[in-house]
Design an enzyme around this catalytic site. Sequence first.
Site, PDB file in Angstrom:
ATOM      1  N   LYS A 183       0.857  -1.196   0.000  1.00 37.37           N
ATOM      2  CA  LYS A 183       0.000   0.000   0.000  1.00 37.37           C
ATOM      3  C   LYS A 183       0.891   1.243   0.000  1.00 37.37           C
ATOM      4  O   LYS A 183       1.537   1.550   0.993  1.00 37.37           O
ATOM      5  CB  LYS A 183      -0.902   0.050   1.231  1.00 37.37           C
ATOM      6  CG  LYS A 183      -1.975   1.123   1.064  1.00 37.37           C
ATOM      7  CD  LYS A 183      -2.486   1.714   2.344  1.00 37.37           C
ATOM      8  CE  LYS A 183      -1.679   2.867   2.846  1.00 37.37           C
ATOM      9  NZ  LYS A 183      -1.721   4.081   2.016  1.00 37.37           N
ATOM     10  N   GLU A 394       9.778  16.492  14.953  1.00 36.55           N
ATOM     11  CA  GLU A 394      10.115  16.322  13.531  1.00 36.55           C
ATOM     12  C   GLU A 394       9.282  17.290  12.681  1.00 36.55           C
ATOM     13  O   GLU A 394       8.057  17.231  12.685  1.00 36.55           O
ATOM     14  CB  GLU A 394       9.817  14.878  13.115  1.00 36.55           C
ATOM     15  CG  GLU A 394      10.325  14.562  11.737  1.00 36.55           C
ATOM     16  CD  GLU A 394      10.012  13.134  11.299  1.00 36.55           C
ATOM     17  OE1 GLU A 394       8.923  12.628  11.618  1.00 36.55           O
ATOM     18  OE2 GLU A 394      10.867  12.548  10.613  1.00 36.55           O
TER      19      GLU A 394
HETATM   20  P1  NAD Z   1       2.440   8.506   7.843  1.00 36.18           P
HETATM   21  O1  NAD Z   1       2.794   7.677   9.018  1.00 36.18           O
HETATM   22  O2  NAD Z   1       1.353   9.491   7.973  1.00 36.18           O
HETATM   23  O3  NAD Z   1       2.027   7.575   6.599  1.00 36.18           O
HETATM   24  C1  NAD Z   1       2.867   6.565   6.131  1.00 36.18           C
HETATM   25  C2  NAD Z   1       2.035   5.467   5.522  1.00 36.18           C
HETATM   26  O4  NAD Z   1       1.220   4.909   6.539  1.00 36.18           O
HETATM   27  C3  NAD Z   1       1.088   5.934   4.414  1.00 36.18           C
HETATM   28  O5  NAD Z   1       1.032   4.959   3.404  1.00 36.18           O
HETATM   29  C4  NAD Z   1      -0.237   6.011   5.133  1.00 36.18           C
HETATM   30  O6  NAD Z   1      -1.348   5.813   4.292  1.00 36.18           O
HETATM   31  C5  NAD Z   1      -0.115   4.858   6.118  1.00 36.18           C
HETATM   32  N1  NAD Z   1      -0.993   4.977   7.283  1.00 36.18           N
HETATM   33  C6  NAD Z   1      -1.419   6.113   7.882  1.00 36.18           C
HETATM   34  N2  NAD Z   1      -2.238   5.796   8.924  1.00 36.18           N
HETATM   35  C7  NAD Z   1      -2.298   4.447   8.973  1.00 36.18           C
HETATM   36  C8  NAD Z   1      -2.969   3.514   9.815  1.00 36.18           C
HETATM   37  N3  NAD Z   1      -3.759   3.913  10.825  1.00 36.18           N
HETATM   38  N4  NAD Z   1      -2.802   2.200   9.586  1.00 36.18           N
HETATM   39  C9  NAD Z   1      -2.002   1.776   8.579  1.00 36.18           C
HETATM   40  N5  NAD Z   1      -1.371   2.601   7.735  1.00 36.18           N
HETATM   41  C10 NAD Z   1      -1.506   3.923   7.938  1.00 36.18           C
HETATM   42  O7  NAD Z   1       3.798   9.190   7.354  1.00 36.18           O
HETATM   43  P2  NAD Z   1       4.025  10.215   6.153  1.00 36.18           P
HETATM   44  O8  NAD Z   1       3.524  11.544   6.550  1.00 36.18           O
HETATM   45  O9  NAD Z   1       3.543   9.610   4.874  1.00 36.18           O
HETATM   46  O10 NAD Z   1       5.630  10.209   6.076  1.00 36.18           O
HETATM   47  C11 NAD Z   1       6.421  10.984   6.886  1.00 36.18           C
HETATM   48  C12 NAD Z   1       6.981  10.184   8.046  1.00 36.18           C
HETATM   49  O11 NAD Z   1       7.649   9.025   7.565  1.00 36.18           O
HETATM   50  C13 NAD Z   1       8.009  10.967   8.814  1.00 36.18           C
HETATM   51  O12 NAD Z   1       7.813  10.764  10.192  1.00 36.18           O
HETATM   52  C14 NAD Z   1       9.331  10.358   8.366  1.00 36.18           C
HETATM   53  O13 NAD Z   1      10.387  10.510   9.263  1.00 36.18           O
HETATM   54  C15 NAD Z   1       8.941   8.945   8.187  1.00 36.18           C
HETATM   55  N6  NAD Z   1       9.890   8.265   7.313  1.00 36.18           N
HETATM   56  C16 NAD Z   1      10.761   7.364   7.863  1.00 36.18           C
HETATM   57  C17 NAD Z   1      11.721   6.736   7.066  1.00 36.18           C
HETATM   58  C18 NAD Z   1      12.698   5.745   7.633  1.00 36.18           C
HETATM   59  O14 NAD Z   1      13.361   5.055   6.865  1.00 36.18           O
HETATM   60  N7  NAD Z   1      12.830   5.633   8.942  1.00 36.18           N
HETATM   61  C19 NAD Z   1      11.767   7.021   5.698  1.00 36.18           C
HETATM   62  C20 NAD Z   1      10.871   7.964   5.182  1.00 36.18           C
HETATM   63  C21 NAD Z   1       9.924   8.571   5.999  1.00 36.18           C
END
Ligand code: NAD
Length: 491
Positions: A183, A394
Amino acid sequence: MTIQASETVTDGQLFIHGKSLPAATGETRAVMNPATEEVICRVAWGTVADLDQAVSAAQGAFDSGAWPGLTFKERGKLLLRIADAIEEHAEELALLESLDVGKPITFTRGFDVPAAADLFRYYGGMVETLEGAARPAGHRSMSYTRREPLGVVGLITPFNFPLNLAVNKIAPALAAGNTVVHKPAEQTPLSTLRLAEIMFEAGLPAGVFNVVTGDGSTVGARLAEHPGIRKLAFTGSTAVGKRLAATAADTLKRVTLELGGKGANIVFADADLDAATQWAFQAAFFNTGQFCMSGPRLLVQRPVYDEMVERMAAQADAVPVGDPLDPQTILGPLAHRAQLDRVAEYVSIARAEGAKLRAGGSAGIAGQPDARGFYFQPTVFSDVTPQMRIAREEVFGPVLTITPFDTDDEAVAIANSSPFGLAAGLHTSSLRRAHQVAARLEAGIVWINSWAMFENTTSFGGYKESGYGRELGPEGIEEYLQVKTIVVNTE
Ligand code: NAD
């Protein structure tokens, strides 16, 4: 789904069992170009029913042996063919990624797409090295181990590196013999949907890789709870990661979590300041700061503090910001409107906390009042204390904070005061100090006199609330394997 030279993109569909399909409900959502705020195309919007269908397809492909039943040589060869196919479609994938995410085309051409192809090659080559071990087990028996795939694995990825963060999981998961349901992020699904078609055309059997677009709270949550998913690999925010780990506990599925970061980048007074300035700029602003492994906290030793503040502000004022499709552009827009609002809010918070604004600070592109798109000027704050929210939380945008320190101990204490522990860096001309400080930093990866240097072999992952599990390198494939011991009676 295709992209034409005119940069128009055809609508996207779910990819299940080797076919592009509409969502069961027929629902679609618009995908927006963050540089223009225009709709690029529409994509099918999946629901739990579509996700369940994708899991069944992946389970079928696993159980029939269509993928795990291939010889190691056949499996490895197919992954190499996928790498070639990505390179054949490199320009198309780079354009899609730039249009969808707002990433400068120079980087999608030069990094995102080549790195995706390379990683398939790396793990494709590793398939034949997945050895077990023969072990003596007493005088009446001997045992040996097999490293086996887990079954169907679920992947959930964020918006900032849609292609790379997907491939970081897809390539090792497939190399290990698993089948996959993915997803992608709501805002940036295009490169993954196209990748699914490319992989299928390259010969990947139907059902081995499936993509369901949709909301995190429905489709993503179902992946975490689905009893047929044996492992969940998640990259995203720490808040969502914690929730998913709790949900996944019900079925005791394996979980790897790549979560948020707030990397500290330490510049000692004995550093090469020209080099440190370039690395510090890249650490803070690469991908418009939407980089989990960024270094938005610059800690500078007091004798060179004023000079580094001036250098960083000058760099921020001078960097080319603008159209991602212009090869001169270094910083594009933020990937979606909520990101822009988030950055603007944190900049207001920093000002209210008493941080000193040295560069940027506003939405838009400096000197272009009519520019559309989710742009925010590269922003530098000095006089930031470790207690301020701007230094602790962040932001995930183009905002750098600069904090002074006196001693090595103080630098390490400030760096480690964050709940996150993803990446850190340090700049010094002392070999001894470099290794001593690197060993003391609580982060899954530490860069010395550099930042964000990556190879296929450079595994990374979180300490503390940045998650657990590792991607890339030999560690990356272990996350998708389980060990079986077989004991033979030799009497
Ligand atoms: P997010 O957590 O909002 O979303 C990430 C993914 O999770 C999306 O596909 C979203 O649809 C899904 N998601 C959201 N709510 C969910 C739920 N309740 N159940 C299951 N899936 C759900 O994050 P974002 O805003 O898309 O990305 C930014 C974040 O990602 C930042 O905190 C960043 O640091 C982190 N990030 C981490 C890495 C790493 O390698 N550690 C890499 C890139 C980004």
